[in-house]
Enzyme design. Structure first.
Site, PDB file in Angstrom:
ATOM      1  N   THR A 494      63.331  -9.284 115.094  1.00 38.49           N
ATOM      2  CA  THR A 494      63.955  -8.880 116.350  1.00 38.49           C
ATOM      3  C   THR A 494      62.945  -8.495 117.414  1.00 38.49           C
ATOM      4  O   THR A 494      63.293  -8.398 118.582  1.00 38.49           O
ATOM      5  CB  THR A 494      64.878  -7.676 116.107  1.00 38.49           C
ATOM      6  OG1 THR A 494      64.136  -6.705 115.369  1.00 38.49           O
ATOM      7  CG2 THR A 494      66.097  -8.081 115.318  1.00 38.49           C
ATOM      8  N   LEU A 639      65.113  -3.172 126.853  1.00 39.45           N
ATOM      9  CA  LEU A 639      63.688  -2.844 126.807  1.00 39.45           C
ATOM     10  C   LEU A 639      62.800  -4.048 127.063  1.00 39.45           C
ATOM     11  O   LEU A 639      61.737  -3.933 127.649  1.00 39.45           O
ATOM     12  CB  LEU A 639      63.334  -2.258 125.436  1.00 39.45           C
ATOM     13  CG  LEU A 639      64.021  -0.938 125.103  1.00 39.45           C
ATOM     14  CD1 LEU A 639      63.510  -0.422 123.773  1.00 39.45           C
ATOM     15  CD2 LEU A 639      63.779   0.088 126.193  1.00 39.45           C
ATOM     16  N   ASN A 640      63.235  -5.198 126.557  1.00 38.23           N
ATOM     17  CA  ASN A 640      62.452  -6.416 126.750  1.00 38.23           C
ATOM     18  C   ASN A 640      63.433  -7.559 126.946  1.00 38.23           C
ATOM     19  O   ASN A 640      64.061  -8.016 125.984  1.00 38.23           O
ATOM     20  CB  ASN A 640      61.551  -6.666 125.528  1.00 38.23           C
ATOM     21  CG  ASN A 640      60.662  -7.884 125.718  1.00 38.23           C
ATOM     22  OD1 ASN A 640      61.048  -8.853 126.348  1.00 38.23           O
ATOM     23  ND2 ASN A 640      59.465  -7.825 125.154  1.00 38.23           N
ATOM     24  N   GLU A 715      73.811  -6.894 116.805  1.00 40.59           N
ATOM     25  CA  GLU A 715      75.039  -7.445 116.241  1.00 40.59           C
ATOM     26  C   GLU A 715      76.057  -7.844 117.299  1.00 40.59           C
ATOM     27  O   GLU A 715      76.918  -8.681 117.064  1.00 40.59           O
ATOM     28  CB  GLU A 715      75.654  -6.430 115.269  1.00 40.59           C
ATOM     29  CG  GLU A 715      74.926  -6.447 113.941  1.00 40.59           C
ATOM     30  CD  GLU A 715      74.980  -5.135 113.204  1.00 40.59           C
ATOM     31  OE1 GLU A 715      75.196  -4.093 113.848  1.00 40.59           O
ATOM     32  OE2 GLU A 715      74.764  -5.143 111.986  1.00 40.59           O
TER      33      GLU A 715
END
Lengths: 749, 334
Positions: A494, A639-640, A715
């Site tokens: 991830t 965050l990214n 998810e």
């Protein structure tokens, strides 16, 4: 050798990030060039795609024995005898571990151990593939051959499966899998249904499916000076320590777990499965390290699966589309020894403002292995049912499916009454509809025909529970000025090696470049598992606090202001400090180790999304294919954006599998999966996936869920996709499919 | 997997001698290794024929294409001669397996692959470990697929002993092309028409799947190129778009003019343990206008003889639709 790139569909990836993060008006948000929110490249991408990454069980110490489990060939019966002699006569076979060789075991905690039944402790066969013996040999081939020759005599009994079993209420007390209320009841749903202007009543089935991660589970157990070293492909290093310390009656500190990489897991490696107990037992008996790689067929019996969920939905609504009643009753299959609960109605409880909502959660105990969490647990199978039923209601009352959802949008959590920590679902609907061009959709079915193809579009809402685990982390500044983030957490693909340094960098006000990340070890600060979309929220918050702590220590050392980065090494040497360590933790309300939906806190927490798809259906050939997808999410701070986008695309593809391909079919006569390999189980491949998957996130900062504005995303991407596709198939053809996956027989004209 | 003896044959004579002595022939090995790992076969010895260059490549011989048995699926699919003279075979080769497997798998070996029936492919190194009956694995044990709604079961030619299908794509094309295989073996060279190469269960029972005898080898295929072959297509219908066996496939060689069919050869794949030529339908198509309704009517008629398992009534419909669609594709109507 011939390369034929032109004959396969080439999936060109556009990593353009221009409109990945948008505000409520649909305007793109400018992305920062460094720190949180920047499009930092994956730190471990090169080593993974070039094969340089060495996975846990790939570097066995000299003298390691290969262990192969002898699995029960039937699903139910009593073992009369096991004859290991034919195996022991084979060259290379060193030993066969039998039930009588098993040590006395201590307590089993479920979870982290995945099942309350420990194989090889009695004569009863409870599921097909249950380990009955372990063959240890010098090579894998020798061990496999030996395992095939172990003669097992079983008095076989007829198995019970989901199809033939009886529905019962799961035990909730002391059941680690019943982490939420089994039943909920608000208002009077039956009375409201009796009075409703429109009623939808239907059953929906999402079948059992396996994780089919790229790297099947593998473990390597090694004893050194009475301490156990586990090299394992896991989603939870500390979970292995806790599970084994109870069962092997050992001090947790004497169990060391190492997991440099996890080659995918999707939940299969979250809890601890029998091979992870049997390997250390075998290693202790043999006096040599033992490696057990369960292989592809082992993935079907050696770890868990998402259990089949049958949902019965009843909706009541007024002519204005306002929901007056929702009833969602679910049943899932589970083993005879664990009441595993798949909360199919988890999303239903909180998605729509409706005064009368009743949900119930039931199980069917059968002669099968214990299920486990699989992306996306609970909401994944359950929301297929609810969001299909909402679509059915939209046609019944003649209202656009998006309008219907907006009319029932909840402004606070209908179940707990708590305010949301943050919820921008309305913005996600609007942005998704805008990007998709939902306005231009014809309302009726069979409205668009191109040659032999019918074109349809459909949508669904997505909701996913927010799970959090108390976690800790360190940020270390070495005397040479290098920085290192340390946490026991795992990297499952991830991007945790990338985002945790990003978080530390932002809190320290520096670039993430050169910040090292150490993870995947019980020698590092304790964190929760890499599941439940919880790592960023939990470990990320701990990293932020650790970086703040380091920053504070630097300020103290410097006597006030923290000097520029290039002076930090000097600052340490001037003060004679070899290493400066910042420590941080993420704690939950009530000192809980874990909570769901915000737990004991004042806010309800979940993530949301709106999924829009266009499909083409060739009724002559019985085929449906996804043409394009737009998905927009309200999931807290991102965050990214590029690793987040990758996760959502992966989740959407996972949902395409649920909708159109995947099913672990069981032959109920034998209680055995029909295919225990990737040849008989269809997973989507590149050629099935359109290039046009447009993912967007609403610019959002959740002040309550974590220390860094985030909730979780892993998810969420899978939720809603299957319903959106089934709804689009209905729009294209007028055929409503309520049993997944959608097959030839559902579509053929 | 047990240890086995490996030998490499430098010449065809050496290969034939080894095969006559009981060695199992190995070419691309993409399927043989599966059998060995699953316990379907446990050969004592292998003879590797992959270095016999005389068995490789595509050449023109008068009005025929001659394709060596060791030519890989990718080489067949990308051959200009095959694409021009028999596009149905090129398409079938390229729609088989994955790019990596096609670089390895040979046209000779491909037709000898065995059914993908999951009951047959159960992981069981010894007979005692077979979880269910399968007459192909343990003779006389029965057929576990017979009473299940198994979607890839045969609709033609099956018996209660076995409902398996032959999954090869190229073999469907070879049958529609009226190709012939050159064979050599202990009793000398001979030829087998690809329409007769495989046996349905009603002809060969559950165990005998081809007319190849022990020790025999496929050397090459001879593919006659006529107008219908030049205008041929392959339609493969499957759950996913690539790297998947057919649920149903249709190979059609079509000669037509002025919107009327002159002649047609139609073979269906994955509906029987052999490529299933629709000979009556071929006769009916001659003189039929290239019109969707007319072609569909012929194909619907061809399915009256189909015997789907319970719950599989949709499968003959799918086969008829695929065959009709392939004819229309060959006729440039789709």
């Amino acid at each position: 050798m011939v390369v034929d790139a032109k004959v396969e569909n080439v999936h060109r990836v556009d990593v353009g990030v221009g409109r990945l993060i948008v505000d409520g008006t649909g305007a793109a948000v400018e992305l920062p060039t460094r720190g949180i929110g920047s499009t930092e490249r994956r730190h471990d991408g090169d080593e993974k795609v070039t094969g340089a990454a060495i996975y846990a069980a790939e570097a066995p110490p000299v003298g390691t024995l290969h262990g192969v489990l002898v699995g029960a060939p039937v699903a139910r019966g009593q073992v009369r005898s096991i004859d290991a002699r034919p195996a022991l006569a084979q060259p290379g076979v060193v030993q066969v571990i039998l039930p009588e060789d098993m040590p006395e075991l201590g307590d089993v905690f479920v979870p982290p151990f995945a099942m309350s039944f420990i194989p090889m402790t009695d004569e009863t066969v409870r599921y097909e593939g249950q380990p009955l013996a372990i063959v240890l040999a010098e090579t894998l081939e020798q061990a496999e051959h030996g395992a095939a020759l172990v003669a097992v005599d079983i008095a076989t009994e007829e198995p019970v499966t989901f199809e033939t079993g009886e529905v019962s209420t799961p035990v909730s007390e002391g059941n680690g899998y019943a982490f939420s209320a089994l039943d909920t009841d608000h208002g009077d749903a039956e009375a409201a249904l009796a009075d409703a202007a429109a009623v939808v009543e239907a059953d929906y089935v999402a079948p059992s499916r396996h994780h089919n991660m790229m790297e099947p589970s593998a473990t390597l157990a090694e004893w050194r000076n009475g301490e156990l070293h586990m090299h394992d492909s896991t989603q939870w290093t500390y979970g292995i320590r806790y599970a084994l310390s109870g069962l092997l009656r050992m001090d947790p500190g004497a169990i060391h777990v190492r997991c440099p990489y996890t080659g995918g897991g999707f939940g299969a490696k979250g809890y601890v499965w029998p091979h992870q107990l049997l390997a250390p037992i075998a290693a202790r008996i043999a006096g040599r390290p033992v490696k057990i790689a369960i292989g592809r067929d082992g993935c079907y019996t050696g770890t868990g699966y998402q259990p089949v969920v049958r949902s019965r939905i009843r909706l009541g609504a007024g002519t204005d589309g306002r929901l007056t009643a929702i009833v969602h009753e679910t049943e899932n299959v589970t083993s005879r020894f664990d009441d595993y609960v798949e909360f199919g109605s988890a999303g239903t409880r909180s998605l729509y403002a409706c005064p009368n909502v009743r949900t119930s959660t039931r199980i069917v105990s059968a002669d099968v292995n214990t299920p486990t969490a699989m992306r996306a647990p609970h909401e994944g199978p359950g929301m297929f049912a609810l969001e299909s039923a909402i679509d059915e209601l939209s046609y019944d009352i003649g209202m656009d499916p998006l309008e219907l959802r907006l009319a029932n949008h909840a402004e606070s959590d209908p179940h707990t009454g708590k305010p949301f920590s943050s919820n921008r679902l309305r913005d996600a609907y609007a942005e998704g509809a805008r990007r998709f061009g939902w306005d231009a959709r014809p309302p009726g079915t069979r409205a668009r025909i191109e040659g032999h193809k019918l074109i349809g579009s459909g949508m669904a809402a997505a909701i996913m529970s927010t799970f959090r685990f108390s976690s800790s982390a360190r940020v270390c500044l070495a005397s040479d000025g290098t920085l290192r983030v340390e946490a026991g957490t795992q990297e499952i693909g991830t991007g945790t090696r990338t985002i945790f340094p990003q978080i530390a960098a932002e809190r320290l006000g520096i670039s993430a470049e050169g910040i090292d990340m150490r993870l995947g070890s019980t020698e590092l600060p304790e964190t929760g598992g890499t599941f439940g979309s919880s790592s960023t929220i939990s470990v990320g918050s701990a990293v932020a606090h650790a970086a703040d702590d380091l920053h504070q220590r630097l300020a103290t050392l410097a006597g006030g202001e923290v000097p520029p980065r290039d002076q930090w090494a000097d600052l340490l040497s001037r003060n004679g400090i070899a290493e400066l360590i910042g420590e941080g933790g993420f704690t939950l309300p009530g000192e809980a180790a874990f909570d769901a939906h915000g737990g004991a806190g004042a806010h309800f927490m979940a993530t949301w999304g709106a999924v829009f798809v266009e499909v083409e259906v060739d009724e002559g050939l019985g085929l449906a294919r996804l043409r394009r997808c737009v998905a927009c999410y309200s999931a807290g701070r991102i965050l990214n954006p590029v690793t987040a986008r990758s996760q959502m695309i992966g989740g959407i593809i996972w949902g395409v599998g649920r909708a159109l391909l995947e099913e672990s079919a069981m032959d109920p006569r034998y209680g055995r999966y029909v295919s225990k390999n990737l040849s008989g189980v269809h997973l989507p491949i590149n050629a099935d996936i359109p290039q046009d998957i447009d993912v967007a996130f609403i610019d959002e900062h959740d002040p309550h869920a974590s220390a860094i504005g985030v909730r979780g995303i892993g998810e969420l991407g899978e939720v809603g996709v299957a319903a959106a596709i089934a709804n689009a198939v209905y729009h294209a053809t007028g055929r409503r499919v309520r049993d997944l996956p959608i097959k030839f027989e559902h579509l053929i004209g | 997997m047990e240890n086995f003896r490996y030998q490499s044959a430098a010449t065809l004579d050496a290969a034939l001698a080894a095969a006559a002595n009981g060695a199992t022939v190995a070419a691309g090995t993409s399927e043989l290794i599966n059998w060995m790992r699953l316990g379907i076969t446990a050969p004592n010895g292998l003879v590797d024929i992959s270095r016999i260059d005389a068995l490789r490549g595509v050449r023109q011989d008068g009005d025929s294409l001659v394709i060596g048995a060791l030519t890989t699926l990718n080489e067949v699919g990308l051959s200009e001669a095959v694409r021009d003279g028999a596009p149905v075979l090129a398409e079938a080769a390229l729609k088989a397996a994955s790019a990596q497997l096609r670089n390895r798998a040979t046209l000779g070996g491909n037709v000898l692959q065995r059914t993908r029936c999951p009951y047959f492919r159960a992981e069981a190194v010894t007979d005692a470990r077979m979880p269910w009956p399968c007459n192909k694995r343990v003779a006389g044990s029965g057929c576990a697929a017979r009473d299940m709604p198994y979607s890839r079961a045969a609709i033609f030619g099956w018996t209660d002993a076995c409902v398996a299908t032959q999954p090869s794509d190229p073999v469907v094309a070879l049958a529609a092309l009226d190709a012939v295989a050159d064979i050599d073996g202990p009793d000398g060279p001979r030829q087998i028409a690809m329409t007769d190469f495989h046996l349905a269960q009603e002809d060969g029972g559950a165990e005998r799947e081809t007319r190849l005898s022990p020790g025999e080898l496929i050397l090459r295929y001879r593919v006659p190129v006529d107008a219908a072959a030049r205008g041929s297509v392959y339609l493969k219908v499957r759950e996913r778009e690539s790297y998947e066996y057919a649920m149903v496939s249709a190979a059609v060689c079509l000669d037509h003019a002025d919107g009327v069919i002159r002649s047609a050869r139609v073979a269906l794949g994955s509906v029987a343990q052999k490529p299933w030529r629709l000979l009556q339908a071929e006769g009916a198509l001659a003189g039929t206008p290239l019109d969707e309704a007319a072609v569909q009517a012929v194909m619907n008629g061809a399915m009256e003889a189909a015997r789907p398992l319970p719950g599989q009534d949709w499968k003959p419909r799918l086969a008829a639709n695929a065959a009709a669609r392939a004819v229309l594709m060959a006729g440039g109507m789709v």
